[in-house]
Design a protein around this motif. Sequence first.
Motif, PDB file in Angstrom:
ATOM      1  N   LYS A  52     -39.445   9.671   6.860  1.00 39.79           N
ATOM      2  CA  LYS A  52     -38.945  10.265   8.096  1.00 39.79           C
ATOM      3  C   LYS A  52     -39.014  11.780   7.941  1.00 39.79           C
ATOM      4  CE  LYS A  52     -35.090  10.695  11.179  1.00 39.79           C
ATOM      5  NZ  LYS A  52     -33.744  11.179  11.123  1.00 39.79           N
ATOM      6  N   VAL A  53     -39.824  12.419   8.787  1.00 39.48           N
ATOM      7  CA  VAL A  53     -39.979  13.869   8.716  1.00 39.48           C
ATOM      8  C   VAL A  53     -39.460  14.488  10.013  1.00 39.48           C
ATOM      9  CG1 VAL A  53     -41.573  15.791   8.395  1.00 39.48           C
ATOM     10  CG2 VAL A  53     -42.041  13.603   7.270  1.00 39.48           C
ATOM     11  N   THR A  54     -38.556  15.448   9.876  1.00 38.58           N
ATOM     12  CA  THR A  54     -38.055  16.202  11.020  1.00 38.58           C
ATOM     13  C   THR A  54     -38.532  17.640  10.835  1.00 38.58           C
ATOM     14  OG1 THR A  54     -36.092  14.804  11.084  1.00 38.58           O
ATOM     15  CG2 THR A  54     -36.006  16.863  12.325  1.00 38.58           C
ATOM     16  N   THR A  57     -38.138   9.647   0.963  1.00 35.69           N
ATOM     17  CA  THR A  57     -37.999   8.833   2.173  1.00 35.69           C
ATOM     18  C   THR A  57     -37.626   9.668   3.383  1.00 35.69           C
ATOM     19  OG1 THR A  57     -35.688   8.369   1.660  1.00 35.69           O
ATOM     20  CG2 THR A  57     -37.323   6.757   0.897  1.00 35.69           C
ATOM     21  N   ASN A  58     -37.112  10.890   3.151  1.00 36.14           N
ATOM     22  CA  ASN A  58     -36.636  11.706   4.257  1.00 36.14           C
ATOM     23  C   ASN A  58     -36.853  13.184   3.938  1.00 36.14           C
ATOM     24  OD1 ASN A  58     -35.115  13.063   6.213  1.00 36.14           O
ATOM     25  ND2 ASN A  58     -33.583  11.453   6.285  1.00 36.14           N
ATOM     26  N   ASN A  83     -34.464  13.914   0.886  1.00 35.18           N
ATOM     27  CA  ASN A  83     -33.513  12.852   0.511  1.00 35.18           C
ATOM     28  C   ASN A  83     -32.116  13.430   0.281  1.00 35.18           C
ATOM     29  OD1 ASN A  83     -35.835  11.304   0.527  1.00 35.18           O
ATOM     30  ND2 ASN A  83     -35.457  10.338  -1.420  1.00 35.18           N
ATOM     31  N   ARG A  89     -46.438   7.755   6.264  1.00 36.93           N
ATOM     32  CA  ARG A  89     -45.859   6.500   6.739  1.00 36.93           C
ATOM     33  C   ARG A  89     -44.719   6.110   5.802  1.00 36.93           C
ATOM     34  NH1 ARG A  89     -50.293   2.454   8.299  1.00 36.93           N
ATOM     35  NH2 ARG A  89     -51.207   4.373   7.616  1.00 36.93           N
ATOM     36  N   GLY A 103     -36.337  16.815   5.939  1.00 35.90           N
ATOM     37  CA  GLY A 103     -35.844  17.506   7.127  1.00 35.90           C
ATOM     38  C   GLY A 103     -36.026  19.001   6.977  1.00 35.90           C
TER      39      GLY A 103
END
Length: 148
Positions: A139-141, A54-55, A77, A136, A57
């Motif tokens: 969340k990608v940083t 989901t994440n 995550n 989609r 970074g």
Amino acid sequence: MWLIVVAIVIATVIGVVFAVNAMKERSQWEEAIAVSTTEKCLAKELVARYSGITNIGFRGYSYNGMTGATSYYASINGVGTTWRVSGKPGESCSIASFAMDIENLQDSNNGWLAGNRQSGVRLRDKRLDPGKVSLRGVKVTYSLDKRA
């Protein structure tokens, strides 16, 4: 007469300094674009290999001239990971050469990313086609994203 010569020399030196600085900035900008593109490709590759993401970074990268590989540092995550990719920063996003490492990690960690069940990230039974993977809902940083 000598004032004209001095003015020409000073103008030439200033022009060269500006040109060198512009080339350096352009090179850094081109590397940043290439690294962001690689990180997006890596994000898709990770989602293709793992479920429950989901994440992501990205926290930077480093190039090792001895091995010819770039290491990309990411938190998935909340679990810190490093993904090695062949080539200089931004040249490639293929982690295929490390597929065996990933499979070995699956065996030693029972399929959980870094053995961390709480992350919810588990190696898929069958890898998805990265070209068809959507980010989609993830969340990608990116490491060079100034908004991060």
